[in-house]
Design an enzyme around this catalytic site. Sequence first.
Site, PDB file in Angstrom:
ATOM      1  N   TYR A 168      13.862 -46.836 -12.372  1.00  0.00           N
ATOM      2  CA  TYR A 168      15.244 -46.560 -12.796  1.00  0.00           C
ATOM      3  C   TYR A 168      16.051 -47.850 -12.724  1.00  0.00           C
ATOM      4  O   TYR A 168      15.993 -48.569 -11.722  1.00  0.00           O
ATOM      5  CB  TYR A 168      15.875 -45.523 -11.867  1.00  0.00           C
ATOM      6  CG  TYR A 168      17.349 -45.287 -12.176  1.00  0.00           C
ATOM      7  CD1 TYR A 168      17.743 -44.224 -12.973  1.00  0.00           C
ATOM      8  CD2 TYR A 168      18.332 -46.146 -11.690  1.00  0.00           C
ATOM      9  CE1 TYR A 168      19.079 -44.024 -13.287  1.00  0.00           C
ATOM     10  CE2 TYR A 168      19.673 -45.957 -12.000  1.00  0.00           C
ATOM     11  CZ  TYR A 168      20.030 -44.890 -12.794  1.00  0.00           C
ATOM     12  OH  TYR A 168      21.356 -44.703 -13.103  1.00  0.00           O
ATOM     13  N   GLU A 200      22.009 -47.363 -18.908  1.00  0.00           N
ATOM     14  CA  GLU A 200      20.980 -46.820 -18.002  1.00  0.00           C
ATOM     15  C   GLU A 200      19.636 -46.749 -18.714  1.00  0.00           C
ATOM     16  O   GLU A 200      19.567 -46.317 -19.860  1.00  0.00           O
ATOM     17  CB  GLU A 200      21.403 -45.417 -17.547  1.00  0.00           C
ATOM     18  CG  GLU A 200      20.421 -44.773 -16.584  1.00  0.00           C
ATOM     19  CD  GLU A 200      20.779 -43.314 -16.306  1.00  0.00           C
ATOM     20  OE1 GLU A 200      21.507 -43.055 -15.335  1.00  0.00           O
ATOM     21  OE2 GLU A 200      20.327 -42.434 -17.063  1.00  0.00           O
TER      22      GLU A 200
END
Length: 377
Positions: A97, A184
């Site tokens: 992530y 993201e």
Amino acid sequence: MKLYEFQGKELFARCGISVPKRRLVRSFEDLETLDAPLVLKSQVLSGGRGKAGGVVVCDDNASLVQEGKRLIGSSLKGERVLALLAEEKVDILQEYYLSFVIDGELKKPLIIASAAGGMEIEKVAEEEPEKILKLSFDPLAGPSDYHFRRIADFLSLRNELKDLRKVLRAMYALFNQYDASLIEINPLVKTSAGLIALDSKINLDDDAEFRQKEIFQEFQEQQNVIQQNNAKAKDEGTITYVPLDGNIGMISDGAGTGMLSLDLIRDFGGEAADFCEMGGLTSPDVMYQAMETVFNRATKELKSLLVILIGGFNRMDEMAEGIIRYKNDHGLSVPLFVRLCGTMETEGKKMMIDSGLPVFDDLEEAVEKAVMAAEGE
Ligand code: ADP
Ligand code: MG
């Protein structure tokens, strides 16, 4: 403005972040021209598509067509799916992530990194906060090599430092250049061919639109094409939804009431996020769907939700039922202001109050409160 995955990946590709080969598919005919193995990914603005069944790996052409037909036109988390991204299937060694965000409290940009990629980061933050690294950096200087090495160490990606640095630099360039409030990648994956962004979530700061006109226009036009399609494909035919530019969600049970509500919102100094109208003879299910639609399809972050109901044929106990059911299923992320009157008004109000939801008799008072809540007062 929230971008679809395919739009975010386009930006990634432009600035040198590796993304899978991909094609946007919008019709059943397009499906026939694809060659398996591929991953079909529903293009909606909400996340968690994989878990909800909106991302499907297809290993042969028959399942590509079958799954594609199932997905196109289906409803995913309240949003109608009218475009799919057909994407090369990537062999994943590990998922990570990475994101760039603005931390409102610190008033600084942050890089967030975790080796627990592919999962909801909020959940990881809650249950295993030690798996998340948050690094703030000077917004003018940008992140430095120290940040890149810290992240590579934390993710055990020392051997991939060069590749990781390239991804982080490109993310920062996008973040900075386009006035993004969020960039993201979840997941960024390690493969035998290096690091690849398998997903993308980008929010552009609406307050910066005046100096980002070109990019807003480019992406808004693409979204309009998809969303117009969307409106046509709605078979319920009962909900009219038009996205607007503000941050106050609006639902009404009649077009006239809706127009009046939009005018009042503006009179009180607010801006509506949508025009959403359910028709004057509706059901708890439609009320529920209207709330889903307004929350899931808003292009900007909502700050309050205004529901204006005038029960002629419409029963207020049924409207209250739909609202309460939505609240119980999803919770309410913003304050809700409901003004209801007419048929079964007393029953509807009692249900709302029993569920801890305030109701208003006065239309202007409800609008004013919704505008004040959106302004953070
Ligand atoms: P969402 O975050 O909305 O669930 P993702 O794009 O992150 O959607 O996809 C969910 C999961 O599906 C990823 O974590 C990854 O494991 C898998 N996946 C997505 N795209 C691909 C792809 N092109 N090849 C292989 N697996 C994929
Ligand atoms: Mg994802």
